[in-house]
Design an enzyme around this catalytic site. Structure first.
Site, PDB file in Angstrom:
ATOM      1  N   GLY B  49      28.846  45.105  33.217  1.00  0.00           N
ATOM      2  CA  GLY B  49      29.912  46.011  34.126  1.00  0.00           C
ATOM      3  C   GLY B  49      29.460  47.273  34.613  1.00  0.00           C
ATOM      4  N   ALA B  73      35.027  45.302  21.917  1.00  0.00           N
ATOM      5  CA  ALA B  73      35.704  46.218  22.620  1.00  0.00           C
ATOM      6  C   ALA B  73      34.842  47.520  22.895  1.00  0.00           C
ATOM      7  CB  ALA B  73      36.904  46.786  21.671  1.00  0.00           C
ATOM      8  N   LEU B  76      33.242  49.092  28.430  1.00  0.00           N
ATOM      9  CA  LEU B  76      32.344  49.362  29.660  1.00  0.00           C
ATOM     10  C   LEU B  76      31.427  50.429  29.761  1.00  0.00           C
ATOM     11  CD1 LEU B  76      34.746  48.313  32.594  1.00  0.00           C
ATOM     12  CD2 LEU B  76      33.096  46.890  32.011  1.00  0.00           C
ATOM     13  N   ASN B 130      35.170  42.583  38.538  1.00  0.00           N
ATOM     14  CA  ASN B 130      35.565  42.399  37.278  1.00  0.00           C
ATOM     15  C   ASN B 130      37.249  42.615  37.272  1.00  0.00           C
ATOM     16  OD1 ASN B 130      36.449  42.641  34.517  1.00  0.00           O
ATOM     17  ND2 ASN B 130      34.354  43.638  33.999  1.00  0.00           N
ATOM     18  N   CYS B 133      38.489  42.997  32.354  1.00  0.00           N
ATOM     19  CA  CYS B 133      38.075  43.684  31.311  1.00  0.00           C
ATOM     20  C   CYS B 133      39.331  43.943  30.458  1.00  0.00           C
ATOM     21  CB  CYS B 133      37.050  44.813  31.597  1.00  0.00           C
ATOM     22  SG  CYS B 133      36.873  45.400  29.822  1.00  0.00           S
ATOM     23  N   ASN B 195      37.128  35.236  31.413  1.00  0.00           N
ATOM     24  CA  ASN B 195      36.572  36.513  30.579  1.00  0.00           C
ATOM     25  C   ASN B 195      37.154  36.435  29.189  1.00  0.00           C
ATOM     26  OD1 ASN B 195      36.149  39.266  29.960  1.00  0.00           O
ATOM     27  ND2 ASN B 195      36.296  39.877  31.879  1.00  0.00           N
ATOM     28  N   GLY B 220      33.023  33.590  22.438  1.00  0.00           N
ATOM     29  CA  GLY B 220      32.526  32.430  21.518  1.00  0.00           C
ATOM     30  C   GLY B 220      32.996  31.114  21.471  1.00  0.00           C
ATOM     31  N   THR B 269      27.973  35.162  24.477  1.00  0.00           N
ATOM     32  CA  THR B 269      28.027  35.487  23.136  1.00  0.00           C
ATOM     33  C   THR B 269      26.762  34.715  22.566  1.00  0.00           C
ATOM     34  OG1 THR B 269      30.181  35.537  22.904  1.00  0.00           O
ATOM     35  CG2 THR B 269      29.197  35.318  20.862  1.00  0.00           C
TER      36      THR B 269
END
Lengths: 260, 306
Positions: B49, B73, B76, B130, B133, B195, B220, B269
């Protein structure tokens, strides 16, 4: 960079600490002290991610890497059941390791608990450079004491501390080191690995002592390669601070530059 | 046996050499995985991002493993547009990689500036907006959960750039189809979904949230059924081509998304577990299509709706 390492042996060293011997000739040649292997402990959804383990040694000519680990959670519990002859997929050797400076002696190593692992590997490198080496090693109690003599070059001078006084100095290993410095010890440079509070303490004290200090850090990791940007640690360089990645910018950092 | 299947896929204005992409935020700017395989093998590389100004990212810990997944977390963390254009993009182009840039603004104006600047440089095949997020206050999620805000933002970005526009949708809403239609009405060419799902982990030793940011985004295999369902729904709700993602580890997972209606898939992931996941899936998809006697991905896209 990705290999199937064969489990040669798994040996219990203390009640919860293990020595894992992995056969991977290329990694064994490439690995330098402070670097780590990123190991898929099991092809499963839990544990899911790889786990980083620092290399505790790679005896020359053997093609084998030593990993010393403590069972602290689900991943390490599964690893402690690894079967001889099976293989584990490992990424490695990853990260930037310790960088001893030629001519600086004696080398003082400061280890807290499992943090001793990469310092054992480092001791061999320093011994090759004919340096005087002192290892200050602290654990909670005598029951956690690793049989270090097996892993260390003979010339290393060992100073032991336990929190409960069951062996060696009673108290934190950082206090034992501080006493030695007061007693006249003059390190050429210092290398530390262990729990964050210990590293923070020694980095804080070192602001007064001002010896070159390299610290090896730990963080939760996903990729191990710098792509996911998960294992962040704040570093100050030239008056500016930013997050760096333990996996690829470290795990070894200048102790003066870490913002704790 | 002769290799029959042609893996190329068309997504509106975009043609990819194969339908397997690397998802934003999981493949860096490509360099990290270059020791494993050439990034030009990717159907496309969606880079981390990008924001107008550099972003420091969130305080650690930024990651927590969960059953069949993980929370992140990151916040960005990225070098900002200027450094991206000067340092990262030239490096990417040297590998002839199909680069898609994921952009995140703190305001509509920032999205517009990012889109305008990026469409003026060669070497980028599309932009991914995006809108979703969950880890930064201004990560787009304030736009991404309101249909009206999505339509308005996408139409502004649309006017500012000629590149194909992908809009990345958040699953953290009651009705994702409504947002998909809003993005379509704003002028999106392609939708990507999903997302991460917002979640959290408590450290029981301290009684405090484990992540530095308190909440994080779940990814995941744990989220895969949710993501497949959303692709299936959005396929019915819009006519736009879809990129499906959420916990893809094996070729069967990719097939599920394609059968649900995705024309391409993105791997996130799984890259952390096996760096070779994308090339492995491309080969496995090829083998699958050949074994079934299919000419290409077209035979399976949307199969679940037929």
């Amino acid at each position: 960079m990705l290999a199937n390492a064969r489990v040669l042996n798994l040996e219990k060293l203390t009640a919860s600490d293990y020595l894992l011997l992995l056969e991977e000739p290329q990694f064994a040649v490439q690995a330098s002290p402070g670097q780590f292997l990123h190991i898929r402990i099991k092809d499963s959804l839990a544990p899911f991610l790889r786990r980083p383990f620092s290399v505790a040694g790679a005896p020359p000519g053997k093609g084998v890497l030593q990993i010393i680990f403590r069972v602290v959670g689900k991943g390490t519990a599964v690893l402690s059941q690894a079967k001889r002859g099976t293989s584990l997929t490992c990424l490695g050797p990853l990260g930037k390791g310790f960088k001893p400076t030629p001519g600086l002696s004696p080398a003082v190593l400061l280890a807290g608990g499992m943090g001793v692992a990469p310092l054992l590997f480092l001791a061999h490198l320093l011994a090759k450079e004919q340096k005087k080496i002192l290892l200050f090693y602290g654990v909670a109690s005598i029951t956690e004491l690793l049989p270090l003599k097996r892993f260390l070059p003979p010339q290393v001078e060992l100073h032991l501390a336990t929190d409960d006084g069951t062996s060696g100095y009673r108290g934190p290993v950082t206090a034992l080191l501080a006493e030695a410095l007061q007693g006249g010890l003059k390190p050429g440079e210092m290398f530390a690995c262990g729990p964050r509070p210990m590293l923070q303490a020694v980095a804080g004290q070192n602001r007064g002592w001002n010896f070159p200090l390299q610290v090896s850090l730990e963080e939760r990791m996903a990729c191990g390669l710098g792509a996911c940007q998960g294992c962040a640690v704040k570093i100050r360089q030239g008056g500016e601070s930013s997050y760096r990645m333990v996996c690829c910018d470290g795990p070894v950092f200048d102790g003066q530059e870490v913002i704790w | 046996m002769v290799n029959m299947a042609d893996l190329r896929v068309r997504l509106g204005p975009l043609t990819l050499k194969n339908p397997v992409m690397a998802a934003a935020g999981t493949f860096g700017f490509g360099a990290e995985y270059a020791p494993f395989f050439a990034p030009e093998k990717l159907g496309a590389l969606v880079v981390n991002g990008l924001t107008l100004r550099p972003r420091e990212g969130n305080p650690p810990p930024r990651l927590a493993e969960t059953p069949a997944g993980m929370l992140n977390a990151i916040g960005l963390q990225n070098p900002g547009l200027k450094i991206f254009l000067e340092e990262e993009l030239p490096r990417l182009k040297s590998g002839r990689v199909a680069v898609i840039v994921n952009i995140a603004g703190e305001s509509e104006e920032e999205y517009v500036i990012l889109a305008r600047e990026l469409s003026a440089v060669p070497g980028i095949i599309a932009l991914e907006i995006n809108l979703s997020c969950p880890n930064v206050k201004q990560g787009g999620l304030q736009f991404g959960t309101s249909a009206a805000a999505i339509a308005k933002l996408v139409s502004k970005v649309r006017q500012a750039c000629a590149l194909p526009l992908i809009v990345k949708l958040t699953p953290n809403v009651t009705d994702i189809s409504e947002l998909a239609r809003a993005a379509e009405s704003g002028g999106a060419d392609i939708l990507s979904l999903v997302n991460t799902l917002m979640g959290m982990v408590i450290d029981v030793d301290t009684g405090r949230p484990f992540l530095g940011n308190i909440t994080g985004g779940l990814s995941g295999p744990a989220i895969r059924p949710v993501a497949v369902r959303m692709v299936y729904e959005v396929y019915r709700a819009t006519g736009l081509p879809l990129i499906g993602m959420g916990g893809i580890m094996e070729v069967d997972d990719a097939l599920q998304f394609m059968m649900a209606g995705a024309r391409a898939v993105a791997v996130g992931t799984a890259n952390f577990i096996d760096p070779y996941t994308v090339p492995r899936l491309i080969s496995a998809l090829d083998v699958y299509l050949d074994a079934k006697g299919f000419n290409g991905p077209e035979n399976i896209i949307g199969a679940a709706h037929r």
